[in-house]
Design a protein around this motif. Structure first.
Motif, PDB file in Angstrom:
ATOM      1  N   ILE A 122       0.864  -1.183   0.000  1.00  0.00           N
ATOM      2  CA  ILE A 122       0.000   0.000   0.000  1.00  0.00           C
ATOM      3  C   ILE A 122       0.896   1.227   0.000  1.00  0.00           C
ATOM      4  CG2 ILE A 122      -1.884   1.200   1.151  1.00  0.00           C
ATOM      5  CD1 ILE A 122      -2.613  -1.387   2.539  1.00  0.00           C
ATOM      6  N   SER A 123       0.823   2.037  -1.052  1.00  0.00           N
ATOM      7  CA  SER A 123       1.740   3.178  -1.174  1.00  0.00           C
ATOM      8  C   SER A 123       1.239   4.109  -2.274  1.00  0.00           C
ATOM      9  CB  SER A 123       3.155   2.664  -1.507  1.00  0.00           C
ATOM     10  OG  SER A 123       4.034   3.730  -1.782  1.00  0.00           O
ATOM     11  N   ASP A 124       1.851   5.308  -2.331  1.00  0.00           N
ATOM     12  CA  ASP A 124       1.600   6.174  -3.478  1.00  0.00           C
ATOM     13  C   ASP A 124       2.612   5.893  -4.589  1.00  0.00           C
ATOM     14  OD1 ASP A 124       3.896   7.163  -2.356  1.00  0.00           O
ATOM     15  OD2 ASP A 124       3.094   9.150  -1.920  1.00  0.00           O
ATOM     16  N   PHE A 125       3.588   5.017  -4.308  1.00  0.00           N
ATOM     17  CA  PHE A 125       4.599   4.556  -5.260  1.00  0.00           C
ATOM     18  C   PHE A 125       5.382   5.713  -5.874  1.00  0.00           C
ATOM     19  CE2 PHE A 125       1.929   0.879  -4.765  1.00  0.00           C
ATOM     20  CZ  PHE A 125       2.845  -0.173  -4.753  1.00  0.00           C
ATOM     21  N   ILE A 126       5.568   6.771  -5.083  1.00  0.00           N
ATOM     22  CA  ILE A 126       6.497   7.832  -5.495  1.00  0.00           C
ATOM     23  C   ILE A 126       7.865   7.406  -4.982  1.00  0.00           C
ATOM     24  CG2 ILE A 126       7.039  10.274  -5.314  1.00  0.00           C
ATOM     25  CD1 ILE A 126       4.093  10.830  -4.795  1.00  0.00           C
ATOM     26  N   MET A 127       8.554   6.605  -5.777  1.00  0.00           N
ATOM     27  CA  MET A 127       9.780   5.963  -5.319  1.00  0.00           C
ATOM     28  C   MET A 127      10.625   5.541  -6.516  1.00  0.00           C
ATOM     29  SD  MET A 127       8.154   2.282  -4.206  1.00  0.00           S
ATOM     30  CE  MET A 127       6.881   3.039  -3.202  1.00  0.00           C
ATOM     31  N   ALA A 128      11.839   5.154  -6.213  1.00  0.00           N
ATOM     32  CA  ALA A 128      12.738   4.658  -7.256  1.00  0.00           C
ATOM     33  C   ALA A 128      12.339   3.237  -7.654  1.00  0.00           C
ATOM     34  CB  ALA A 128      14.181   4.677  -6.742  1.00  0.00           C
ATOM     35  N   HIS A 129      12.841   2.798  -8.815  1.00  0.00           N
ATOM     36  CA  HIS A 129      12.549   1.449  -9.283  1.00  0.00           C
ATOM     37  C   HIS A 129      13.269   0.419  -8.426  1.00  0.00           C
ATOM     38  CE1 HIS A 129      11.496   3.080 -13.550  1.00  0.00           C
ATOM     39  NE2 HIS A 129      10.566   3.334 -12.640  1.00  0.00           N
ATOM     40  N   LEU A 130      12.736  -0.795  -8.423  1.00  0.00           N
ATOM     41  CA  LEU A 130      13.323  -1.864  -7.628  1.00  0.00           C
ATOM     42  C   LEU A 130      14.548  -2.453  -8.322  1.00  0.00           C
ATOM     43  CD1 LEU A 130      10.146  -3.840  -6.468  1.00  0.00           C
ATOM     44  CD2 LEU A 130      11.490  -2.213  -5.151  1.00  0.00           C
ATOM     45  N   PRO A 131      15.502  -2.970  -7.556  1.00  0.00           N
ATOM     46  CA  PRO A 131      16.656  -3.645  -8.161  1.00  0.00           C
ATOM     47  C   PRO A 131      16.216  -4.876  -8.952  1.00  0.00           C
ATOM     48  CG  PRO A 131      17.025  -3.175  -5.835  1.00  0.00           C
ATOM     49  CD  PRO A 131      15.586  -2.891  -6.094  1.00  0.00           C
ATOM     50  N   ASP A 132      16.908  -5.182 -10.036  1.00  0.00           N
ATOM     51  CA  ASP A 132      16.557  -6.337 -10.874  1.00  0.00           C
ATOM     52  C   ASP A 132      16.611  -7.635 -10.084  1.00  0.00           C
ATOM     53  OD1 ASP A 132      16.153  -4.703 -13.031  1.00  0.00           O
ATOM     54  OD2 ASP A 132      18.156  -5.002 -13.881  1.00  0.00           O
ATOM     55  N   SER A 133      17.558  -7.743  -9.164  1.00  0.00           N
ATOM     56  CA  SER A 133      17.677  -8.977  -8.377  1.00  0.00           C
ATOM     57  C   SER A 133      16.427  -9.218  -7.544  1.00  0.00           C
ATOM     58  CB  SER A 133      18.913  -8.899  -7.472  1.00  0.00           C
ATOM     59  OG  SER A 133      18.803  -7.777  -6.586  1.00  0.00           O
ATOM     60  N   LEU A 134      15.840  -8.132  -7.033  1.00  0.00           N
ATOM     61  CA  LEU A 134      14.638  -8.266  -6.216  1.00  0.00           C
ATOM     62  C   LEU A 134      13.437  -8.633  -7.085  1.00  0.00           C
ATOM     63  CD1 LEU A 134      13.939  -7.966  -3.225  1.00  0.00           C
ATOM     64  CD2 LEU A 134      13.229  -5.622  -3.680  1.00  0.00           C
ATOM     65  N   ILE A 135      13.393  -8.056  -8.289  1.00  0.00           N
ATOM     66  CA  ILE A 135      12.297  -8.373  -9.225  1.00  0.00           C
ATOM     67  C   ILE A 135      12.344  -9.836  -9.624  1.00  0.00           C
ATOM     68  CG2 ILE A 135      11.368  -7.887 -11.515  1.00  0.00           C
ATOM     69  CD1 ILE A 135      12.365  -5.011 -11.198  1.00  0.00           C
ATOM     70  N   LYS A 136      13.547 -10.355  -9.890  1.00  0.00           N
ATOM     71  CA  LYS A 136      13.686 -11.770 -10.271  1.00  0.00           C
ATOM     72  C   LYS A 136      13.290 -12.681  -9.114  1.00  0.00           C
ATOM     73  CE  LYS A 136      17.329 -10.949 -13.683  1.00  0.00           C
ATOM     74  NZ  LYS A 136      18.735 -11.209 -14.055  1.00  0.00           N
ATOM     75  N   GLN A 137      13.631 -12.270  -7.904  1.00  0.00           N
ATOM     76  CA  GLN A 137      13.262 -13.070  -6.738  1.00  0.00           C
ATOM     77  C   GLN A 137      11.745 -13.113  -6.563  1.00  0.00           C
ATOM     78  OE1 GLN A 137      15.133 -11.705  -3.135  1.00  0.00           O
ATOM     79  NE2 GLN A 137      14.555 -13.516  -1.950  1.00  0.00           N
ATOM     80  N   MET A 138      11.069 -11.988  -6.830  1.00  0.00           N
ATOM     81  CA  MET A 138       9.613 -11.967  -6.758  1.00  0.00           C
ATOM     82  C   MET A 138       9.011 -12.922  -7.773  1.00  0.00           C
ATOM     83  SD  MET A 138       8.923  -7.851  -6.315  1.00  0.00           S
ATOM     84  CE  MET A 138       7.132  -8.023  -6.464  1.00  0.00           C
ATOM     85  N   GLU A 139       9.583 -12.962  -8.985  1.00  0.00           N
ATOM     86  CA  GLU A 139       9.059 -13.839 -10.036  1.00  0.00           C
ATOM     87  C   GLU A 139       9.230 -15.303  -9.662  1.00  0.00           C
ATOM     88  OE1 GLU A 139       6.953 -14.609 -13.419  1.00  0.00           O
ATOM     89  OE2 GLU A 139       7.311 -12.705 -12.385  1.00  0.00           O
TER      90      GLU A 139
END
Length: 488
Positions: free
Chosen positions: A419-436
């Protein structure tokens, strides 16, 4: 001392007349009323015992009795008595002025005989009694008026509180929430503050129609999945069958020994034709040893018969744990943060109600966490929701910690809601791959954007569901099943 039990009866009558159904339906509310009335009794009794402004006056009035008063004693007492009468708008009887003049004439300058002194003592005693009556009247009137005032104020406050509780219990039920999880209505200042805090949150949710619709949409996270399962089931049906009926003699089924002459064999009856053999017949009859036909019939009865068969049924799958990441950064200040925390309150309570493990992460540039999977405490949850960082925004530590929890036995197959307004930097690729990787194992990642804009496509591709809520207009948008093009 005024009998406070009469006032307690009046309070209970006033509450019962207005909220009888509420008290009958919710025992906790009934206990809350009883505790509140008991607390009112204790406070009121202590207050009127210690704060009565006429306590000293009554004490003075009762301490004026002396054995042999002189004329100065009488004149001083009369002056005090008249002063209190004037102070409290009570006209003193002229009788006392007449008595004063009479006694001064009889006893002035040391004059007066024994009869005059006796009359002085009697008059002084009467004045003392009158002074005590005045003090008691003022004391009791203040007590009665103050108790009435406090009772009226208490009933008004209690009825207003019960109105809010009734209203919000109905709203909680409309959200599918058990009121026992939201309200601890037992006595005590801490629990009282907790009830006030929950009421404040629910009032905000109730007044914002957009948030209500949002909660309905987000209820999909709490929906129970169903799977098909084959089970053997016993079916019952009724069959009609024939059974022997020994009371019905419809046909011969055999022979038996007995004394039924009408069913005796002809050879047995032939014994009666000769006087010598008739004695044998009599003996056999007495001993029930005549050879007779055995007769019986049949009757039909209904009998329940069970047959086993296989059938397919829908079975509810166990709901997985829930991890909620709440943004309390500076950009969320105001309505966005309030909405985020109100939604978190409802989602966490629903998770607890459905016996799902729930883990909350409060984030800005750092994180705070609370595990609600074991000992769920509404006071701990409210204390957690009150925390705010109001700094910058970095969702990566929150998601990273959430993924670590997904790796634990307790939060395997958990759903994550950010839950956020998502005014933030992009996530690291390593974290995105871990989510997948976790997504392929069945974990779901959802987002609630509290702002007036959608996330950019890169951030959007991280989530399975996205809800966008605009606090300014209370409008909601929903995006489902994003396409993910992530090369691992």
């Amino acid at each position: 001392m005024t009998n406070l039990s009469e006032h307690i009866a009046l309070i209970k009558t006033a509450v019962g007349d207005r909220y009888e159904k509420l008290l009958d339906k919710h025992s906790k509310v009934e206990n809350f009323v009883s505790d509140s009335v008991e607390n009112w009794y204790t406070f009121t009794k202590r207050y009127i015992d210690t704060e009565n402004p006429f306590y000293q006056l009554r004490h003075r009035a009762t301490s004026n009795a002396i054995g042999s008063p002189n004329l100065n004693d009488f004149n001083w007492l009369l002056k005090e008595f008249k002063s209190e009468c004037v102070k409290h708008n009570k006209a003193p009887d002229k009788f006392w002025d007449n008595e004063k003049a009479k006694l001064n004439k009889l006893l002035g300058n040391g004059k007066g005989d024994e009869a005059a002194r006796t009359e002085l003592a009697t008059t002084y005693q009467l004045l003392t009694i009158e002074y005590q009556k005045l003090a008691d009247t003022l004391f009791n009137n203040w007590e009665l008026n103050k108790i009435h005032e406090m009772r009226v104020a208490f009933i008004k406050a209690l009825l207003e509180r019960l109105a809010a509780i009734e209203d919000l219990l109905e709203y909680a039920e409309s959200l599918g929430l058990e009121h026992g999880l939201l309200f601890d209505l037992s006595a005590g200042a801490e629990n009282q503050l907790q009830v006030d805090e929950v009421i404040r949150w629910l009032e905000y949710l109730k007044e914002d129609k957009g948030v209500q619709s949002l909660l309905e949409l987000m209820g999909r996270i709490s929906q129970i999945k169903q799977s098909e399962k084959v089970e053997k089931v016993l079916h019952s049906h009724i069959e009609t069958i024939s059974v022997p009926d020994f009371n019905s003699r419809e046909e011969i089924v055999g022979l038996k020994l007995g004394k039924d002459i009408e069913h005796a064999l002809p050879g047995e009856l032939a014994l009666l034709s000769d006087p010598e053999t008739a004695i044998l017949f009599d003996l056999k009859y007495i001993e029930s040893s005549l050879l007779c036909f055995e007769l019986e019939g049949t009757t039909e009865i209904n009998k329940e018969v069970q047959v086993e068969s296989e059938t397919s049924i829908l079975e509810d799958e166990k709901q997985g744990p829930l991890i909620i990441c709440v943004d309390t950064s500076g950009s969320m200040q105001g309505a966005p943060e309030t909405i985020a925390k109100a939604v978190t309150l409802i989602m966490a309570t629903r998770a607890r109600q459905s016996q799902r493990s729930c883990y909350l992460i409060n984030f800005s540039t750092r994180i705070k966490t609370i595990n609600l999977s074991t000992d769920f405490s509404m006071s701990d949850l409210l204390a957690f929701l009150k925390m705010s960082f109001h700094g910058g925004t970095d969702v990566a530590p929150a998601i990273r910690h959430g993924l670590e929890m997904m790796g634990s036995d307790e939060y395997t197959n958990a759903d994550m809601l950010v839950i956020s307004d998502f005014i933030m930097a992009h996530l690291p690729d390593s974290l995105i791959k871990q989510m997948e990787l976790y997504r392929k194992q069945g974990n779901k990642f959802n987002s609630l954007v509290i702002d007036d804009v959608f996330m950019d496509n890169r951030m959007r591709s991280l989530f399975d569901f996205e809800w966008v809520y605009n606090p300014a207009t209370s409008s909601i948008s929903e995006i489902i099943d994003f396409e993910r093009n992530i090369s691992l």
